[in-house]
Design an enzyme around this catalytic site. Structure first.
Site: not given
Ligand code: ARG
Length: 470
Positions: A34, A301, A294, A296, A336, A288, A166-167, A121, A328, A333
């Site tokens: 990660s 948007e 144009k 835009n 994130k 455009s 409205t509408h 964890n 956990y 993971q």
């Molecule tokens: N990279 C892991 C996460 O984002 C960190 C925790 C990992 N813990 C484990 N027991 N593998 O969740």
């Protein structure tokens, strides 16, 4: 230390490799890592580690000299990362093991003691909460900036009459300032939702360790104080597995994006040639490549479009957590990237919106003309008849007939002669024209929450106080 040759990548000794005989498959290593995205948490990871080490030393679990070495070492690692002089290692999986390994390389054995009474964890849950707490504070400031831009616009256009819909059909005249203050209120709820969510973000998982707590005599209240958390999490299993705070934040973000998508839709309509109520500044529009005429409204948007990915992140996080057994799981993971993307896009949208709203110009004549069409003062005529003693339902019927005549003849109510109007009700007198004007119509809605310019100005005053309260 175990044999580096047990790992697929020479020199990258995994802190957990003790019980393994075969190296991690190279693809699995990259697949499970990660660090490419969680490295963004490094400042919070180091902040959490410094607090953890400080607590361990106060409790006599770690020597003071070792703690000092750890703190100095972590600060040096942080400085290296800040300076872009740090090499991130995929075999070291995540930000936590990258930082810890760099620390141990720098200070030796003391570095190996940092992870006492802790697990990745509780560490990762702590890092994300520390990070999100800061981001929530920044996002609330960004919302307030947009609100301030809306207040400026609302004040400038407190008397500007436009059709209210409205509408998406012309309903009654309102003021542009009143419309801007509706947007302000929506954002005010967003700001409050985030403040509320922050309270549940600001709870400390550290001390939960892997899932059950730790055998060392730790002081979780001390660590929580050092990190500015309101209190430690009550239950260790919950502490390492809970991602409610991430879902709640993303839900608040999704609602905010839903609001911005509504603002965007109105701006896009208003900037069109058919409405032509506002002009967006050239610096917020694009042209455009084929159609020279144009201009835009790309910014609104794109903001409207970005609401889709944020809603997707909310659904993604809910599904991520659905059915997960305690405590956990590696699934977590996956929290994130959606969170990071939500924060980045939300901040981008708020920033661009605050600047864009600061440069909106109103085409007052166009709005006035549009409000004068479509019988927008029909309700005012009915209210006039009620004041002359006619029951509202009968008044509604009378005005409906007058409108039908106007439709047939292509004239608005104020363009009917007094004799024509009196043909519908004897109670109508020449003073009726005062209520059929746009200014008379908006000024008459003169109570808390109404569109009268005086009420809009009062609302702006109260709004300024609420913003100042933070
Ligand atoms: N990279 C892991 C996460 O984002 C960190 C925790 C990992 N813990 C484990 N027991 N593998 O969740």
């Amino acid at each position: 230390m175990h044999e580096p040759s047990h790992n697929s990548s020479a020199g990258a000794a995994k802190p957990w490799a003790g019980r393994f005989n075969a190296p991690t498959d190279a693809f699995v290593e990259a697949f499970t890592a990660s660090v490419d995205f969680d490295r963004r948490l490094y400042r919070y990871d180091i902040q959490g580690s410094i607090a953890h080490a400080t607590m361990l030393a106060r409790q006599g679990i770690l020597g003071q000299a070792e703690c000092d070495q750890i703190v100095t070492g972590l600060e040096a690692v942080r400085a290296r990362i800040d300076a872009g002089a740090f090499t991130w290692s995929i075999p070291l999986e995540d930000v936590h093991m990258n930082v810890e390994t760099a620390l141990t390389e720098a200070i030796g054995d003391a570095g190996k003691r940092l992870h006492t009474g802790r697990s990745r964890n509780d560490q990762v849950a702590t890092d994300v909460r520390l990070w999100l707490r800061d981001e929530i504070d920044l996002i609330r400031i960004a919302i307030a900036r947009l609100q301030a831009a809306l207040l400026t616009l609302a004040e400038r256009e407190a008397d500007t009459v436009m059709p209210g819909f409205t509408h998406l059909q012309v309903a009654q005249p309102i003021t542009f300032g009143h419309h801007m203050m509706a947007w302000f209120e929506m954002l005010e709820r967003d700001r409050a939702r985030l403040a509320d969510c922050r309270g549940r973000v600001n709870v400390m998982p550290l001390g939960a360790a892997a899932l059950a707590g730790t055998t060392y005599p730790i002081d979780r209240h001390l660590t929580a104080r050092l990190l500015g958390f309101d209190h430690p999490a009550e239950n260790s299993l919950d502490a390492v597995s809970d991602r409610d705070f991430a879902i709640e934040f993303t839900a608040a973000a999704a609602i905010l994006m839903m609001h911005l998508s509504r603002f965007s839709e109105e701006l896009i309509l208003w900037a069109s040639a058919q409405f032509a109520f506002v002009d967006l500044s050239d610096s917020f529009c694009t042209g455009s490549s084929i159609m020279p005429q144009k201009k835009n409204p790309d910014v609104p948007e794109l903001v409207r479009g970005k609401s889709g990915r944020i809603f997707g992140h909310l659904m993604g996080l809910l599904t991520l957590m659905k059915g997960q057994p305690l405590a956990y799981n590696k699934d977590n993971q996956e929290d994130k990237e959606p969170l990071f993307d939500t924060v980045d896009n939300l901040k981008g949208c708020l920033k661009v919106y605050a600047e864009m709203m600061g440069q909106v110009t109103c085409r007052r004549e166009r709005m006035r003309t549009a409000a004068a069409q479509g019988f927008s003062t029909a309700t005012d005529l009915a209210d006039y008849l009620v004041r002359k003693g006619i029951p509202f339902r009968d008044a509604h019927e009378i005005v409906g007939k007058a409108v039908a005549l106007g439709v047939r003849e292509g004239r608005d109510l104020a363009e009917l002669t007094i004799d024509e109007l009196r043909g519908f009700s004897e109670r109508i007198e020449p003073d009726v024209y005062a209520v059929l004007t746009l200014e008379g119509s908006v000024a008459a809605r003169d109570h808390l929450g109404g569109t009268a310019p005086a009420q809009v100005r009062a609302a702006i005053g109260r709004a300024r106080l609420r913003l100042a309260e933070g």
